[in-house]
Design a protein around this motif. Sequence first.
Motif, PDB file in Angstrom:
ATOM      1  N   HIS A  77       4.888  -0.353   7.569  1.00 29.97           N
ATOM      2  CA  HIS A  77       4.415  -1.731   7.715  1.00 29.97           C
ATOM      3  C   HIS A  77       4.401  -2.434   6.359  1.00 29.97           C
ATOM      4  CE1 HIS A  77       3.244  -1.152  11.873  1.00 29.97           C
ATOM      5  NE2 HIS A  77       2.534  -0.100  11.544  1.00 29.97           N
ATOM      6  N   VAL A  78       4.172  -1.690   5.301  1.00 34.50           N
ATOM      7  CA  VAL A  78       4.076  -2.279   3.960  1.00 34.50           C
ATOM      8  C   VAL A  78       5.443  -2.665   3.421  1.00 34.50           C
ATOM      9  CG1 VAL A  78       3.378  -1.863   1.564  1.00 34.50           C
ATOM     10  CG2 VAL A  78       1.946  -1.025   3.437  1.00 34.50           C
ATOM     11  N   TYR A  79       6.433  -1.756   3.539  1.00 32.02           N
ATOM     12  CA  TYR A  79       7.733  -2.060   2.938  1.00 32.02           C
ATOM     13  C   TYR A  79       8.639  -2.872   3.864  1.00 32.02           C
ATOM     14  CZ  TYR A  79       9.466   2.285   5.240  1.00 32.02           C
ATOM     15  OH  TYR A  79       9.796   3.277   6.137  1.00 32.02           O
ATOM     16  N   ASP A  80       8.097  -3.386   4.956  1.00 25.24           N
ATOM     17  CA  ASP A  80       8.841  -4.310   5.800  1.00 25.24           C
ATOM     18  C   ASP A  80       9.210  -5.556   4.987  1.00 25.24           C
ATOM     19  OD1 ASP A  80       9.379  -5.194   8.852  1.00 25.24           O
ATOM     20  OD2 ASP A  80       8.584  -6.887   7.696  1.00 25.24           O
ATOM     21  N   ILE A  81      10.488  -5.935   5.039  1.00 26.78           N
ATOM     22  CA  ILE A  81      10.983  -7.041   4.215  1.00 26.78           C
ATOM     23  C   ILE A  81      10.253  -8.342   4.530  1.00 26.78           C
ATOM     24  CG2 ILE A  81      12.982  -8.493   3.691  1.00 26.78           C
ATOM     25  CD1 ILE A  81      13.153  -5.834   2.385  1.00 26.78           C
ATOM     26  N   GLU A  82      10.026  -8.601   5.798  1.00 25.72           N
ATOM     27  CA  GLU A  82       9.337  -9.838   6.163  1.00 25.72           C
ATOM     28  C   GLU A  82       7.921  -9.889   5.605  1.00 25.72           C
ATOM     29  OE1 GLU A  82      10.193 -12.626   7.656  1.00 25.72           O
ATOM     30  OE2 GLU A  82      12.282 -11.972   7.655  1.00 25.72           O
ATOM     31  N   ARG A  83       7.251  -8.763   5.629  1.00 30.94           N
ATOM     32  CA  ARG A  83       5.885  -8.750   5.093  1.00 30.94           C
ATOM     33  C   ARG A  83       5.896  -8.924   3.575  1.00 30.94           C
ATOM     34  NH1 ARG A  83       3.855  -5.389   8.139  1.00 30.94           N
ATOM     35  NH2 ARG A  83       2.709  -6.958   9.311  1.00 30.94           N
ATOM     36  N   LEU A 118      12.698  -3.593  -3.975  1.00 29.57           N
ATOM     37  CA  LEU A 118      11.285  -3.217  -3.933  1.00 29.57           C
ATOM     38  C   LEU A 118      10.985  -2.413  -2.675  1.00 29.57           C
ATOM     39  CD1 LEU A 118       8.377  -3.373  -4.997  1.00 29.57           C
ATOM     40  CD2 LEU A 118       8.182  -5.621  -3.896  1.00 29.57           C
ATOM     41  N   SER A 119      11.528  -2.829  -1.554  1.00 31.04           N
ATOM     42  CA  SER A 119      11.314  -2.115  -0.298  1.00 31.04           C
ATOM     43  C   SER A 119      11.853  -0.685  -0.368  1.00 31.04           C
ATOM     44  CB  SER A 119      11.985  -2.873   0.847  1.00 31.04           C
ATOM     45  OG  SER A 119      11.866  -2.168   2.062  1.00 31.04           O
ATOM     46  N   LEU A 120      13.042  -0.525  -0.933  1.00 34.98           N
ATOM     47  CA  LEU A 120      13.628   0.813  -1.037  1.00 34.98           C
ATOM     48  C   LEU A 120      12.816   1.703  -1.971  1.00 34.98           C
ATOM     49  CD1 LEU A 120      17.440  -0.081  -1.175  1.00 34.98           C
ATOM     50  CD2 LEU A 120      16.185   0.984   0.716  1.00 34.98           C
ATOM     51  N   ARG A 121      12.329   1.137  -3.074  1.00 34.77           N
ATOM     52  CA  ARG A 121      11.511   1.935  -3.988  1.00 34.77           C
ATOM     53  C   ARG A 121      10.205   2.370  -3.330  1.00 34.77           C
ATOM     54  NH1 ARG A 121      10.077  -1.410  -8.343  1.00 34.77           N
ATOM     55  NH2 ARG A 121      11.377  -3.157  -7.663  1.00 34.77           N
ATOM     56  N   LEU A 122       9.614   1.488  -2.528  1.00 32.98           N
ATOM     57  CA  LEU A 122       8.405   1.869  -1.799  1.00 32.98           C
ATOM     58  C   LEU A 122       8.704   2.959  -0.780  1.00 32.98           C
ATOM     59  CD1 LEU A 122       6.884  -1.679  -1.173  1.00 32.98           C
ATOM     60  CD2 LEU A 122       5.789   0.161  -2.480  1.00 32.98           C
ATOM     61  N   LYS A 123       9.829   2.833  -0.125  1.00 36.80           N
ATOM     62  CA  LYS A 123      10.181   3.773   0.942  1.00 36.80           C
ATOM     63  C   LYS A 123      10.415   5.179   0.403  1.00 36.80           C
ATOM     64  CE  LYS A 123      13.294   4.204   4.904  1.00 36.80           C
ATOM     65  NZ  LYS A 123      14.413   3.538   5.648  1.00 36.80           N
ATOM     66  N   ARG A 124      11.082   5.287  -0.754  1.00 36.46           N
ATOM     67  CA  ARG A 124      11.395   6.614  -1.286  1.00 36.46           C
ATOM     68  C   ARG A 124      10.382   7.112  -2.315  1.00 36.46           C
ATOM     69  NH1 ARG A 124      15.462   3.415  -4.103  1.00 36.46           N
ATOM     70  NH2 ARG A 124      15.178   3.610  -6.372  1.00 36.46           N
ATOM     71  N   GLY A 125       9.305   6.324  -2.537  1.00 38.15           N
ATOM     72  CA  GLY A 125       8.250   6.760  -3.450  1.00 38.15           C
ATOM     73  C   GLY A 125       8.552   6.529  -4.913  1.00 38.15           C
ATOM     74  N   ALA A 126       9.527   5.672  -5.215  1.00 39.88           N
ATOM     75  CA  ALA A 126       9.903   5.413  -6.607  1.00 39.88           C
ATOM     76  C   ALA A 126       9.171   4.221  -7.204  1.00 39.88           C
ATOM     77  CB  ALA A 126      11.411   5.182  -6.697  1.00 39.88           C
ATOM     78  N   TYR A 127       8.353   3.551  -6.423  1.00 37.05           N
ATOM     79  CA  TYR A 127       7.598   2.404  -6.936  1.00 37.05           C
ATOM     80  C   TYR A 127       6.548   2.880  -7.939  1.00 37.05           C
ATOM     81  CZ  TYR A 127       3.834  -1.069  -6.891  1.00 37.05           C
ATOM     82  OH  TYR A 127       2.843  -1.934  -7.249  1.00 37.05           O
ATOM     83  N   ARG A 128       6.418   2.170  -9.045  1.00 33.32           N
ATOM     84  CA  ARG A 128       5.454   2.509 -10.091  1.00 33.32           C
ATOM     85  C   ARG A 128       4.587   1.278 -10.393  1.00 33.32           C
ATOM     86  NH1 ARG A 128       6.921   6.548  -8.579  1.00 33.32           N
ATOM     87  NH2 ARG A 128       7.888   8.313  -9.663  1.00 33.32           N
ATOM     88  N   ALA A 129       3.299   1.496 -10.448  1.00 33.66           N
ATOM     89  CA  ALA A 129       2.377   0.406 -10.791  1.00 33.66           C
ATOM     90  C   ALA A 129       2.358   0.212 -12.298  1.00 33.66           C
ATOM     91  CB  ALA A 129       0.977   0.717 -10.280  1.00 33.66           C
TER      92      ALA A 129
END
Length: 497
Positions: A77-83, A118-129
């Motif tokens: 639900h978070v990495y949904d592009i529309e959201r 951003l969505s792909l990084r969230l999906k694969r766990g590569a997002y960094r704060a």
Amino acid sequence: MNADGKSDRPVVPVKSPNKAEGAAAEAMEGRGRAKGNLLEGNTLRTQGRDGVHSALGRVRQVAREDKKQRFTALLHHVYDIERLRSAYLAIKREAAAGVDGETWEHYRERLEDNLQDLSLRLKRGAYRARPVRRVFIPKDGGRRPLGVPVLEDKIVQRAVVEVLNAIYEEDFLGFSYGFRPKRSPHQALDALTVGITTKKVNWVLDADLRSFFDTLKHAWLVQFIEHRVADKRIGRLIQKWLNAGVLEDGKRIQSEVGTVQGGSISPLLANIYLHYVFDLWVQRWRQKQARGDVIVVRFADDFAVGFEHRAEAERFLAELRERFAHFGLELHPEKTRLIEFGRFARSNRQRCGDRGAPETFNFLGFTHSCGKTRKGGFTVLRQTMRKRLQAKLKAVKAELKARMHDPIPEVGKYLRSVVLGHVRYYGVPMNGPAIGMFRLAVGRVWWSVLRRRSQGNHLPWHRMQPLIDTWLPIARICHPYPLVRMGVYTQGGSRMR
């Protein structure tokens, strides 16, 4: 382990929780961790907003029907592009940039590519704060620290808040008002006034938490979230923001306590923390231990509690100190006090030989005192806090000095927005003299600055008055009486219970 640090065995509630306006469900402390997954088989995967809302609608329905359900699949639900796009568009265009310097306008130049990445990084766990940039804003004569996250952290935090709100808006209790959808400070003020005037309230606990946002413990917060959220990827996202730290004077500062004010996620995390530490506990306390009436109103870390009996109020305060200490919180010793307040406060003081007026207390920018209606009945008089009024006038004076040589229309538009904002917040019934005085004081400050534009400028008051009448709106009461408005938005249901 539960919120009390005891066994996490499920505790069966004494009775079903009350509901306030349907959406604000109230639950009792002691909720166990039920096993099981949220069935996501029929979740819509389209990119349309209908699918996005429908998917969260099902999450909301399950959260409402099963208070022990732990949600195991939320990240999609978070990495949904529309959201993510909706979260980006909700950010103010002129918002300050974080440590990476990325602005809203620059990010928009390649918006779809940026959101996809951003969505792909969230999906694969590569997002960094990233660390937040520390800034300070004036508050009550001092300085209040705020954090400015980078743009992508703002986007993801808004998306997470929207998803988690679908769950926690079904859990939060009716007397919690701070930073929640469709709730406002004036609703909290109305609830407090109605509670004092309609219930048997003789004592009010005027409490203040010391540095709440700087002292809440990450370990406890994570445990509280796990009561409802079993998706470890959401937990890791939240821990990334908690551990990102603050960048101040070129140095990165990290801590195992506190959450930086300024991020979109901070108000929700604060509400979750106080929901388990304070709300559920006080709900159970008044149901099991109180013999007289008890009312509660909380707005973020600011709360007021009214009691019928002094002995119960004193016992509550002592137990509350212990409760907060267990979770790393502390009541401010100088700003926390128990005062006699209510319809019998004045007569009780006179009976004891004290001819002075009952004490007052401050809540959400208003000084609350015992007053009388035109017919001589009891009412709660709410007036603008003197400290807030003086601080605002001081800020206006400083701004006008900086704009001393600006054209009159430009300064007039600025002052109009200042007076309008002040009146729209403080324009409650029986506060007419205070907001009228603020408008007049702003006009006099403007007059004083205009007379200093040149040595030979002796602007008389009779020439200043038309400028004030043109640019400063009339100070009118713009809020209804608490009983009237509260009866509308609760539709007969109590938000104090």
